[in-house]
Design a protein around this motif. Structure first.
Motif, PDB file in Angstrom:
ATOM      1  N   ALA A   1       1.713  31.034   4.484  1.00 40.47           N
ATOM      2  CA  ALA A   1       2.464  29.839   3.853  1.00 40.47           C
ATOM      3  C   ALA A   1       1.920  29.591   2.297  1.00 40.47           C
ATOM      4  O   ALA A   1       2.466  28.921   1.800  1.00 40.47           O
ATOM      5  N   ALA A   2       0.631  29.915   2.236  1.00 39.96           N
ATOM      6  CA  ALA A   2      -0.058  29.482   0.838  1.00 39.96           C
ATOM      7  C   ALA A   2       0.457  30.193  -0.467  1.00 39.96           C
ATOM      8  O   ALA A   2       0.431  29.752  -1.224  1.00 39.96           O
ATOM      9  N   GLY A   3       0.940  31.339   0.218  1.00 43.01           N
ATOM     10  CA  GLY A   3       2.109  32.268  -0.812  1.00 43.01           C
ATOM     11  C   GLY A   3       0.805  32.950  -1.975  1.00 43.01           C
ATOM     12  O   GLY A   3       1.139  33.270  -3.124  1.00 43.01           O
ATOM     13  N   ASN A   4      -0.501  33.165  -1.542  1.00 44.52           N
ATOM     14  CA  ASN A   4      -1.068  33.942  -2.292  1.00 44.52           C
ATOM     15  C   ASN A   4      -1.734  35.266  -1.523  1.00 44.52           C
ATOM     16  O   ASN A   4      -2.440  35.288  -0.529  1.00 44.52           O
ATOM     17  N   HIS A   5      -1.373  36.389  -2.028  1.00 43.30           N
ATOM     18  CA  HIS A   5      -1.633  37.814  -1.258  1.00 43.30           C
ATOM     19  C   HIS A   5      -3.031  37.955  -1.292  1.00 43.30           C
ATOM     20  O   HIS A   5      -3.761  38.575  -0.044  1.00 43.30           O
ATOM     21  N   PHE A   6      -3.842  37.490  -2.195  1.00 40.24           N
ATOM     22  CA  PHE A   6      -5.383  37.814  -2.171  1.00 40.24           C
ATOM     23  C   PHE A   6      -6.041  36.865  -1.399  1.00 40.24           C
ATOM     24  O   PHE A   6      -7.119  37.423  -0.762  1.00 40.24           O
ATOM     25  N   LEU A   7      -5.652  35.702  -1.272  1.00 40.03           N
ATOM     26  CA  LEU A   7      -6.175  34.690  -0.088  1.00 40.03           C
ATOM     27  C   LEU A   7      -6.081  35.425   1.117  1.00 40.03           C
ATOM     28  O   LEU A   7      -6.902  35.434   2.113  1.00 40.03           O
TER      29      LEU A   7
END
Length: 243
Positions: free
Chosen positions: A167-173
């Motif tokens: 849900a954070a919307g950050n692929h690298f995270l």
């Protein structure tokens, strides 16, 4: 007659091959985490292929994949061995890294609480059921018969975290979090199989869920930080008890 594309056959063959490798990976992982293959044990490719009823190729591929988690190591001319459990310092570093990544994910996911809550509630419900199954099988008299139920509980636990991370919307995270979860298997490997923290984890997840439901953007961050700190304390408590 139109000639068949030369790329068609390899593409259709990739899925079953990957599924076989992943199945072998799960079977070997279970052997490492259930204590039947303790740290320092050798992992013979030929023996594993015969035991699992597969060719050596998926076993070799699974071991190469597992080496990246730190659970096993490969020495020239000696093959693969089960790595030692995480040291106290390594446990602290792992949980510190998880906190950096997961707190960042929670901060980014908190403004989208309304969107993620249905999936988070469903993931929590699956975790509760899996933890209940483990507790029922243990019956207060040791670990469950067979490790599949505990593995399912671990998976449900991580799926709860994944809802927030995605849900954070950050692929690298998300990539970093998945990598750290692979290393977390070594933390589970070091846990005394007579004591599990499933009840505590469920309660702490419930607090995280309630924090997202509160609509206070600071509450989920505080709840996740408390959860990760508690995991760190429990991992060290296990080590202190064994000392």
């Amino acid at each position: 007659m139109t000639p068949q594309s030369p790329t068609t056959q390899p593409k259709t063959a990739l899925v079953p091959r990957r599924a076989l490798r992943d199945g072998v990976y799960d079977a070997i992982l279970e052997k490492l985490l259930d204590g039947s293959t303790p740290p320092g044990s050798s992992l013979n490719i030929d023996s594993l292929s015969r035991e699992l009823g597969v060719s050596q190729t998926p076993v070799r591929e699974a071991l190469v994949q597992m080496e990246h988690t730190g659970l096993i190591s490969r020495t020239a001319l000696k093959g693969y061995r089960v790595a030692p459990p995480l040291s106290a310092a390594q446990m602290t570093e792992l949980m510190d890294a998880r906190a950096v990544v997961e707190i960042a994910a929670v901060e980014r996911a908190a403004p989208r609480a309304a969107e993620l809550l249905p999936d988070l509630r469903a993931a929590h419900a699956r975790h509760v059921l899996a933890a209940h199954q483990v507790a029922r099988l243990r019956g207060g008299e040791g670990p469950p018969t067979g490790y599949a139920d505990l593995r399912e509980c671990f998976t449900a636990d991580w799926d709860f975290h994944l809802v927030i991370i995605r849900a954070a919307g950050n692929h690298f995270l998300a990539q970093m979090a998945e990598s750290l979860n692979a290393h977390a298997h070594r933390l589970r490997q070091s846990v005394d199989h007579g004591t599990f923290d499933t009840a505590q984890a469920v309660a702490e997840h419930a607090a995280i869920l309630a924090a997202f439901e509160s609509e206070d953007p600071a509450a989920p961050v505080a709840a996740m930080r408390a959860h990760l700190t508690a995991i760190d304390h429990r991992s060290h408590a296990e080590e202190d008890a064994d000392a």
